[in-house]
Design a protein around this motif. Structure first.
Motif, PDB file in Angstrom:
ATOM      1  N   VAL A  78       1.278  -1.195   0.173  1.00  0.00           N
ATOM      2  CA  VAL A  78       0.044  -0.059  -0.160  1.00  0.00           C
ATOM      3  C   VAL A  78       0.390   0.738  -0.073  1.00  0.00           C
ATOM      4  CG1 VAL A  78      -2.019   1.275   0.953  1.00  0.00           C
ATOM      5  CG2 VAL A  78      -1.698  -0.740   1.440  1.00  0.00           C
ATOM      6  N   ILE A  79       0.634   2.211  -1.152  1.00  0.00           N
ATOM      7  CA  ILE A  79       2.059   3.343  -1.247  1.00  0.00           C
ATOM      8  C   ILE A  79       1.235   4.214   0.044  1.00  0.00           C
ATOM      9  CG2 ILE A  79       3.200   4.050  -2.704  1.00  0.00           C
ATOM     10  CD1 ILE A  79       1.872   2.394  -5.309  1.00  0.00           C
ATOM     11  N   TYR A  80      -0.189   4.055  -0.354  1.00  0.00           N
ATOM     12  CA  TYR A  80      -0.947   4.927  -0.078  1.00  0.00           C
ATOM     13  C   TYR A  80      -2.753   5.073   0.086  1.00  0.00           C
ATOM     14  CZ  TYR A  80      -3.260  10.161   0.002  1.00  0.00           C
ATOM     15  OH  TYR A  80      -4.305  11.179   0.257  1.00  0.00           O
ATOM     16  N   SER A  81      -3.233   5.386   1.089  1.00  0.00           N
ATOM     17  CA  SER A  81      -4.555   5.614   1.291  1.00  0.00           C
ATOM     18  C   SER A  81      -4.216   7.106   2.371  1.00  0.00           C
ATOM     19  CB  SER A  81      -4.348   4.043   2.087  1.00  0.00           C
ATOM     20  OG  SER A  81      -3.953   4.089   3.710  1.00  0.00           O
ATOM     21  N   ASP A  82      -6.377   6.880   2.158  1.00  0.00           N
ATOM     22  CA  ASP A  82      -6.589   7.609   3.204  1.00  0.00           C
ATOM     23  C   ASP A  82      -8.470   7.306   2.826  1.00  0.00           C
ATOM     24  OD1 ASP A  82      -8.265   8.954   0.854  1.00  0.00           O
ATOM     25  OD2 ASP A  82      -6.621  10.629   0.492  1.00  0.00           O
ATOM     26  N   SER A  83      -9.451   7.658   3.115  1.00  0.00           N
ATOM     27  CA  SER A  83     -10.602   7.340   3.534  1.00  0.00           C
ATOM     28  C   SER A  83     -11.770   7.494   2.133  1.00  0.00           C
ATOM     29  CB  SER A  83     -12.168   8.836   4.105  1.00  0.00           C
ATOM     30  OG  SER A  83     -11.985   9.737   3.837  1.00  0.00           O
ATOM     31  N   ASP A  84     -10.866   7.782   0.989  1.00  0.00           N
ATOM     32  CA  ASP A  84     -11.701   8.169  -0.431  1.00  0.00           C
ATOM     33  C   ASP A  84     -10.710   6.680  -1.522  1.00  0.00           C
ATOM     34  OD1 ASP A  84     -13.516   9.354  -0.362  1.00  0.00           O
ATOM     35  OD2 ASP A  84     -11.767  11.405  -0.362  1.00  0.00           O
ATOM     36  N   LEU A  85      -9.779   6.530  -0.899  1.00  0.00           N
ATOM     37  CA  LEU A  85      -9.151   5.825  -1.934  1.00  0.00           C
ATOM     38  C   LEU A  85      -7.290   5.164  -1.389  1.00  0.00           C
ATOM     39  CD1 LEU A  85      -6.373   7.151  -3.260  1.00  0.00           C
ATOM     40  CD2 LEU A  85      -8.157   9.158  -3.666  1.00  0.00           C
ATOM     41  N   ILE A  86      -7.235   3.439  -2.500  1.00  0.00           N
ATOM     42  CA  ILE A  86      -5.777   3.673  -1.321  1.00  0.00           C
ATOM     43  C   ILE A  86      -5.475   3.007  -2.750  1.00  0.00           C
ATOM     44  CG2 ILE A  86      -4.968   0.804  -0.591  1.00  0.00           C
ATOM     45  CD1 ILE A  86      -8.585   0.883   0.517  1.00  0.00           C
ATOM     46  N   ALA A  87      -4.284   3.474  -2.959  1.00  0.00           N
ATOM     47  CA  ALA A  87      -3.086   3.099  -4.218  1.00  0.00           C
ATOM     48  C   ALA A  87      -1.824   2.269  -3.280  1.00  0.00           C
ATOM     49  CB  ALA A  87      -2.254   4.637  -4.755  1.00  0.00           C
ATOM     50  N   VAL A  88      -2.091   0.943  -4.823  1.00  0.00           N
ATOM     51  CA  VAL A  88      -1.104  -0.323  -4.007  1.00  0.00           C
ATOM     52  C   VAL A  88       0.105  -0.531  -5.191  1.00  0.00           C
ATOM     53  CG1 VAL A  88      -3.077  -1.779  -2.781  1.00  0.00           C
ATOM     54  CG2 VAL A  88      -2.845  -1.937  -5.170  1.00  0.00           C
ATOM     55  N   HIS A  89       0.861  -0.930  -4.942  1.00  0.00           N
ATOM     56  CA  HIS A  89       2.072  -1.478  -5.671  1.00  0.00           C
ATOM     57  C   HIS A  89       1.461  -3.208  -6.071  1.00  0.00           C
ATOM     58  CE1 HIS A  89       6.618  -1.695  -7.198  1.00  0.00           C
ATOM     59  NE2 HIS A  89       5.365  -2.317  -8.042  1.00  0.00           N
ATOM     60  N   VAL A 142      -5.009   2.010  -8.481  1.00  0.00           N
ATOM     61  CA  VAL A 142      -5.934   2.700  -7.473  1.00  0.00           C
ATOM     62  C   VAL A 142      -6.949   2.049  -7.075  1.00  0.00           C
ATOM     63  CG1 VAL A 142      -7.070   4.398  -8.711  1.00  0.00           C
ATOM     64  CG2 VAL A 142      -6.628   4.987  -6.230  1.00  0.00           C
ATOM     65  N   VAL A 143      -7.300   2.179  -5.947  1.00  0.00           N
ATOM     66  CA  VAL A 143      -9.093   1.729  -5.833  1.00  0.00           C
ATOM     67  C   VAL A 143      -9.350   2.181  -4.674  1.00  0.00           C
ATOM     68  CG1 VAL A 143     -10.312  -0.389  -4.536  1.00  0.00           C
ATOM     69  CG2 VAL A 143      -7.874  -0.817  -5.050  1.00  0.00           C
ATOM     70  N   ALA A 144     -10.867   2.342  -4.778  1.00  0.00           N
ATOM     71  CA  ALA A 144     -11.927   2.948  -3.883  1.00  0.00           C
ATOM     72  C   ALA A 144     -12.474   2.849  -3.010  1.00  0.00           C
ATOM     73  CB  ALA A 144     -12.892   3.415  -5.273  1.00  0.00           C
ATOM     74  N   ALA A 145     -12.247   3.569  -1.373  1.00  0.00           N
ATOM     75  CA  ALA A 145     -12.260   3.550  -0.316  1.00  0.00           C
ATOM     76  C   ALA A 145     -13.858   3.799  -0.027  1.00  0.00           C
ATOM     77  CB  ALA A 145     -10.883   3.731   0.796  1.00  0.00           C
ATOM     78  N   SER A 146     -14.074   4.596  -1.147  1.00  0.00           N
ATOM     79  CA  SER A 146     -15.722   5.020  -0.704  1.00  0.00           C
ATOM     80  C   SER A 146     -16.627   5.595  -1.810  1.00  0.00           C
ATOM     81  CB  SER A 146     -15.315   6.387   0.351  1.00  0.00           C
ATOM     82  OG  SER A 146     -14.961   7.791  -0.321  1.00  0.00           O
ATOM     83  N   GLU A 147     -18.087   5.471  -1.288  1.00  0.00           N
ATOM     84  CA  GLU A 147     -18.848   5.662  -2.488  1.00  0.00           C
ATOM     85  C   GLU A 147     -17.786   6.886  -3.330  1.00  0.00           C
ATOM     86  OE1 GLU A 147     -19.237   4.039   0.373  1.00  0.00           O
ATOM     87  OE2 GLU A 147     -19.352   2.334  -0.834  1.00  0.00           O
ATOM     88  N   ARG A 148     -18.122   7.916  -2.696  1.00  0.00           N
ATOM     89  CA  ARG A 148     -17.682   9.041  -3.184  1.00  0.00           C
ATOM     90  C   ARG A 148     -16.223   9.027  -3.565  1.00  0.00           C
ATOM     91  NH1 ARG A 148     -15.948  14.572   0.405  1.00  0.00           N
ATOM     92  NH2 ARG A 148     -14.093  12.640   1.380  1.00  0.00           N
ATOM     93  N   GLY A 149     -15.319   8.088  -3.283  1.00  0.00           N
ATOM     94  CA  GLY A 149     -14.333   8.048  -3.833  1.00  0.00           C
ATOM     95  C   GLY A 149     -14.906   7.434  -5.215  1.00  0.00           C
ATOM     96  N   TYR A 150     -15.315   6.391  -5.269  1.00  0.00           N
ATOM     97  CA  TYR A 150     -15.888   5.134  -6.310  1.00  0.00           C
ATOM     98  C   TYR A 150     -16.493   6.559  -7.722  1.00  0.00           C
ATOM     99  CZ  TYR A 150     -17.817   1.801  -9.094  1.00  0.00           C
ATOM    100  OH  TYR A 150     -18.464   0.738  -9.963  1.00  0.00           O
ATOM    101  N   VAL A 152     -16.271   9.234  -7.915  1.00  0.00           N
ATOM    102  CA  VAL A 152     -15.502  10.827  -8.781  1.00  0.00           C
ATOM    103  C   VAL A 152     -14.788  10.071  -9.861  1.00  0.00           C
ATOM    104  CG1 VAL A 152     -13.389  12.742  -8.354  1.00  0.00           C
ATOM    105  CG2 VAL A 152     -15.709  12.231  -6.917  1.00  0.00           C
ATOM    106  N   LEU A 153     -13.657   9.437  -9.175  1.00  0.00           N
ATOM    107  CA  LEU A 153     -12.861   8.181  -9.685  1.00  0.00           C
ATOM    108  C   LEU A 153     -13.189   7.416 -11.213  1.00  0.00           C
ATOM    109  CD1 LEU A 153     -10.350   6.876  -6.745  1.00  0.00           C
ATOM    110  CD2 LEU A 153      -9.675   8.793  -8.395  1.00  0.00           C
ATOM    111  N   LYS A 154     -13.979   7.213 -10.941  1.00  0.00           N
ATOM    112  CA  LYS A 154     -14.405   6.214 -12.353  1.00  0.00           C
ATOM    113  C   LYS A 154     -14.934   7.203 -13.110  1.00  0.00           C
ATOM    114  CE  LYS A 154     -16.392   2.015 -13.218  1.00  0.00           C
ATOM    115  NZ  LYS A 154     -15.285   0.417 -13.789  1.00  0.00           N
ATOM    116  N   ARG A 155     -15.627   7.963 -12.704  1.00  0.00           N
ATOM    117  CA  ARG A 155     -16.299   9.365 -14.092  1.00  0.00           C
ATOM    118  C   ARG A 155     -14.652   9.972 -14.587  1.00  0.00           C
ATOM    119  NH1 ARG A 155     -19.280  11.753 -10.874  1.00  0.00           N
ATOM    120  NH2 ARG A 155     -18.033  13.027 -10.440  1.00  0.00           N
TER     121      ARG A 155
END
Length: 301
Positions: A78-89, A142-150, A152-155
């Motif tokens: 896991v490179i980065y994570s917060d309440s909206d997204l998780i970025a992994v290697h 990147v993976v969405a961690a919240s509905e907002r993240g999903y 916004v990132l999907k769009r």
């Protein structure tokens, strides 16, 4: 149920198909298995229904949805994570999410085992997934961690506002040293498990520039405008410069062996996007894994 008047005189297989929204062949299978009764007697598919008789149908249980199996995935960082997204290697040999026929590890399963919350948006087997990397490709995802993240990132991926940067070690020296490959990609006409540049394929646009040139190969930086399956591998192969270690798309197996490669030299090095929470531009990078780093050292001599 009593047979509705609208189905009077209809063949049993056609009536079952219409009543339950299944195919005619699936209805015929139910009848053949004895799962369709007319007035408590097994029906034949060619029987015709009379109004008011009792029709009894036993439907198969719905298929279990593919769900990620929570398990520790070696090399998934896991490179980065917060309440909206998780970025992994994502390491090579790991799928983004469960699919039919894949029994190996997945990014979603690895995140579940590590205790991360994933967005509940999306189909059951790929909740939170807004992009994918091939099993044989490593790098940042990147993976969405919240509905907002999903949402916004999907769009953002759909509208192509995400900057997707890859590095590839390709055979030979591309000419010109930088350019754009605009060629549609579809299923290979003679090998369904491969893809190819085809006249009736989907739009695919790849921008590239040579970063470092060697005697037998070149390190190329690539930015994807679209995201077709195997896009980089297909486009580079179509220009005569397949990824090293990728015999499926025409690479020299001897060179791949000399470089110690058992997969294509292709890595997602960076993702740039506007953060779902505040719109600030974010860039997340993933370093080369050991096998790709070793191959570079060998080619550099």
């Amino acid at each position: 149920m009593p047979v509705p008047e609208g189905l009077e005189g209809m063949r049993v297989d056609a009536a079952v198909s219409r009543l339950f929204g299944i195919s005619r062949s699936a209805a015929a299978e139910l009848i053949a298995d004895g799962d369709v009764l007319i007035d408590h007697s097994a029906a034949m598919k060619s029987d015709r229904l009379s109004s008011g008789v009792m029709l009894e149908v036993t439907l198969p249980a719905p298929e279990e949805p593919l769900l990620p199996k929570a398990e520790v995935v070696e090399g998934l960082d896991v490179i980065y994570s917060d309440s909206d997204l998780i970025a992994v290697h994502k390491p090579v040999g790991v799928a983004a999410h469960p699919t039919v026929g894949w029994e190996g590890p997945t990014v979603l399963g690895g995140l579940a085992a590590a205790g991360f919350r994933i967005s509940t948006s999306g189909p059951p087997e790929r909740k939170g997934i807004v992009q994918r990397l091939d099993v044989g490709t490593s790098g940042v995802m990147v993976v969405a961690a919240s509905e907002r993240g999903y949402s916004v990132l999907k769009r953002a991926f759909k509208e192509r506002t995400v900057e997707k940067t890859y590095h590839a070690l390709v055979q030979g020296l591309p000419d010109p040293l930088s350019g754009t490959i605009d060629a549609p990609i579809g299923r290979h006409p003679s090998a369904g498990w491969k893809f190819a540049v085809t006249a009736d394929g989907k739009e695919a646009i790849t921008h590239y520039k040579v970063v470092e040139a060697f005697r037998e190969a070149s390190l190329v930086e690539i930015q994807l405008e679209t995201g077709r399956t195997h896009q980089i591998r297909v486009h580079m192969s179509a220009t005569g410069h397949p990824c090293c270690g990728d015999p499926m798309y025409g690479s020299d197996p001897n060179l791949g062996k000399r470089l110690g490669l058992i997969r294509q030299w292709l890595h997602a090095v960076k993702l740039g996007f506007h953060h779902p929470a505040n719109g600030e531009w974010v860039e997340i990078e993933a370093p080369y894994p050991d096998d790709l780093h070793h191959a570079l050292e060998v080619i550099r001599g």
